[in-house]
Write an enzyme that holds these catalytic residues in place. Structure first.
Site, PDB file in Angstrom:
ATOM      1  N   CYS A  90       0.809  -1.227   0.000  1.00 17.52           N
ATOM      2  CA  CYS A  90       0.000   0.000   0.000  1.00 17.52           C
ATOM      3  C   CYS A  90       0.840   1.273   0.000  1.00 17.52           C
ATOM      4  CB  CYS A  90      -0.932   0.016   1.209  1.00 17.52           C
ATOM      5  SG  CYS A  90      -2.134  -1.322   1.203  1.00 17.52           S
ATOM      6  N   HIS A 356      -9.036   3.270  -2.448  1.00 14.92           N
ATOM      7  CA  HIS A 356      -7.610   3.000  -2.245  1.00 14.92           C
ATOM      8  C   HIS A 356      -7.081   2.155  -3.402  1.00 14.92           C
ATOM      9  CE1 HIS A 356      -3.864   1.748  -0.553  1.00 14.92           C
ATOM     10  NE2 HIS A 356      -4.296   0.816   0.273  1.00 14.92           N
ATOM     11  N   CYS A 386      -0.118   2.828   6.331  1.00 16.68           N
ATOM     12  CA  CYS A 386       0.231   1.508   6.839  1.00 16.68           C
ATOM     13  C   CYS A 386       0.481   0.595   5.642  1.00 16.68           C
ATOM     14  CB  CYS A 386      -0.874   0.950   7.730  1.00 16.68           C
ATOM     15  SG  CYS A 386      -2.457   0.703   6.893  1.00 16.68           S
ATOM     16  N   GLY A 388       1.023  -3.639   4.281  1.00 18.14           N
ATOM     17  CA  GLY A 388       0.907  -5.067   4.535  1.00 18.14           C
ATOM     18  C   GLY A 388       2.231  -5.695   4.925  1.00 18.14           C
TER      19      GLY A 388
END
Length: 400
Positions: A90, A356, A386, A388
Site C-alpha cells: 500500500c 484506495h 500503513c 501489509g
C-alpha cells in the site's frame, strides 16, 4: 541539493469492479493519460525527464511486464524515457516519490516522474500470489493473518468500538462529499475514451447518502474468517492480553476497492528552470518503519516520528496530515498514539470514501495534501500509510 515537487496530478477514481466506470480502461491507459495531461498542462520539453518510477502492487496481467516502462513507451515523451515498477504494497505510490527524491538528492538524476497505478477491476488484489500469504513455512512462524483481522486486532487492543469506527467512516464520507461539492480536488483529471469523450470526471465511490444507521446495519466482514478459520486464536496467542477479538470492520468503514493512477514530477531547481517550471513544494524528509506482521497496520505513527526526527520537526509543526484510511481503526490508532487532532487529519475525507487504488494511493495523498495546503495557505504536510506485512511509510512536504 533539494528535491522539489513541480506538480502532482491524479485521475479520478472509479469503482474497482466490473460495473465501475473505469473497468474498460487499462492501467497503461490510465497512466498514459496522466503523463500526456501533465505535459500538455505545462508545455515542457520531455527530453529533460529521465525515468518513471511507478508503484503497482499486483504486477500481473495488464499490470505485469514493468507497467512503468510500458506507460513511458506509450506516453509520447520519447524513447529515452525509462521506467521501473516497484511494490511496497500500500505504500508503493509514496515509495516511488521517496525513491525519486533520493535520486535527486544524490545528484545522480535531475528530473523523474514518480507515482503509481492500480486497476483493481481488471487485476484482482492477490492474483499474483505470494509466499507471505500462502506458504505455511512463512505464515505460521510469522503469525501472519489477513489485514482485516489485523485491523480488528487494533480495534480490540486499543479500545475502538463498532460505533467509533462507523462514526469515523461517516465523517470520511461527509468530508469527501463537501470537498467534491467545493471542487477542492483541483489536481484531478477526468478519464477519457479513445475518442476524447469523458468516461468519468468525479470520484465514483463517494456516497453522500451515508448514514450512521446504515453503517451500523452492515455485518462485520471478518468475523467468520476469524472464528471459523482460526485467525482469532492466532492473534490472541500472539497478544494474550487481548482476551477477545471484536470484529468491527466491514465494507463501509474500510478502504474502497477502486481504479486510479497518480503521478508527480520530482526534480532539482536548475532543471525545473530549464523546463520553465516553478516548484509547488519540496520534500523535507521521508522514512520507513517495520512493525510486527501480526498487528501489521500500526506503522504510520512510528514512521511519522522517524520522518519528523530526520527533519528536526515536531508533530505540532505539521499543518495537515494525510493518513491512509485502510481501515478506520488504523487512523484512530494513529491519532491516539500521536495526539494529532482530527481537525488536521484527512480534512477532505480519505480512502473509506474515495477509495484506495493500492499502488497509486501514496502519490494521490501527496497531491491531496499539496492541494489543500495551497487552498488553506498553509505550509507543511505529512503523508503516511500503513503497509501489509508490517511496515509504515511517511513523507513530509513543504510548500514553496
Amino acid at each position: 541539493m533539494e528535491a522539489y515537487i513541480f506538480d502532482a496530478i491524479r485521475t479520478v477514481r472509479g469503482r474497482g469492479n466490473a460495473k465501475g466506470a473505469l473497468a474498460g480502461v487499462t492501467p497503461t491507459e490510465l497512466t498514459t493519460q496522466l503523463l500526456k495531461a501533465l505535459q500538455e498542462k505545462h508545455g515542457f520539453n520531455p527530453a529533460y525527464i529521465e525515468d518513471t518510477i511507478l508503484g503497482c502492487v499486483t504486477q500481473t496481467g495488464d499490470q505485469g511486464a514493468n507497467i512503468a516502462k510500458t506507460a513511458a513507451q506509450q506516453s509520447g515523451y520519447g524513447d529515452h524515457l525509462c521506467g521501473v515498477s516497484l511494490n511496497r504494497f500500500c505504500g508503493s505510490g509514496l515509495e516511488a516519490i521517496n525513491q525519486a527524491a533520493a535520486y535527486i538528492l544524490s545528484g545522480y538524476s535531475e528530473m523523474i516522474l514518480a507515482g503509481g497505478v492500480e486497476s483493481m477491476s481488471r487485476v484482482k488484489m492477490g492474483s499474483d500470489g505470494g509466499a507471505m500469504f500462502v506458504d505455511p513455512s512463512v505464515v505460521l512462524p510469522g503469525y501472519i493473518v489477513p489485514q482485516g483481522i489485523s485491523a480488528d486486532l487494533i480495534a480490540s487492543k486499543y479500545g475502538f468500538s463498532r460505533h467509533d469506527v462507523d462514526e469515523f467512516a461517516f465523517h470520511s464520507q461527509m468530508r469527501a462529499t463537501l470537498a467534491e461539492k467545493e471542487k477542492r480536488f483541483h489536481s484531478r483529471i477526468p478519464v477519457k475514451d479513445i475518442n476524447g469523450n469523458i468516461i468519468l470526471n468525479t470520484d465514483e465511490n463517494i456516497r453522500p447518502s451515508t448514514t450512521l444507521e446504515g453503517l451500523n446495519a452492515l455485518a462485520p466482514s471478518f468475523a467468520a474468517m476469524g472464528e471459523m478459520a482460526g485467525f482469532d486464536a492466532v492473534v490472541i496467542d500472539k497478544y494474550p492480553e487481548v482476551e477477545e477479538i471484536h470484529h468491527v470492520h466491514h465494507a463501509g468503514n474500510a478502504s474502497a476497492i477502486v481504479d486510479g493512477a497518480a503521478i508527480a514530477l520530482i526534480g532539482n531547481k536548475v532543471t525545473g528552470e530549464k523546463m520553465g517550471m516553478k516548484p509547488r513544494a519540496k520534500i523535507k524528509s521521508f522514512a520507513i518503519y517495520g512493525t510486527d506482521p501480526t498487528i501489521m497496520l500500526v506503522g504510520p505513527a512510528p514512521a511519522t516520528r522517524k520522518a519528523l526526527t530526520k527533519a528536526g520537526m515536531n508533530f505540532s509543526d505539521i499543518d495537515l496530515y494525510e493518513v491512509n484510511e485502510a481501515f478506520a481503526a488504523v487512523v484512530l490508532r494513529f491519532m491516539q498514539d500521536t495526539g494529532v487532532s482530527y481537525d488536521k487529519v484527512n480534512v477532505n475525507g480519505g480512502a473509506i470514501a474515495l477509495g484506495h487504488p493500492l499502488g497509486a494511493t501514496g502519490c494521490m495523498l501527496l497531491g491531496t495534501a499539496l492541494d489543500e495546503l495551497e487552498r488553506q495557505d498553509k505550509t507543511t504536510g505529512l503523508i503516511t500509510l500503513c503497509i501489509g506485512g508490517g511496515m509504515g511509510i511517511a513523507t513530509i512536504i513543504e510548500r514553496i
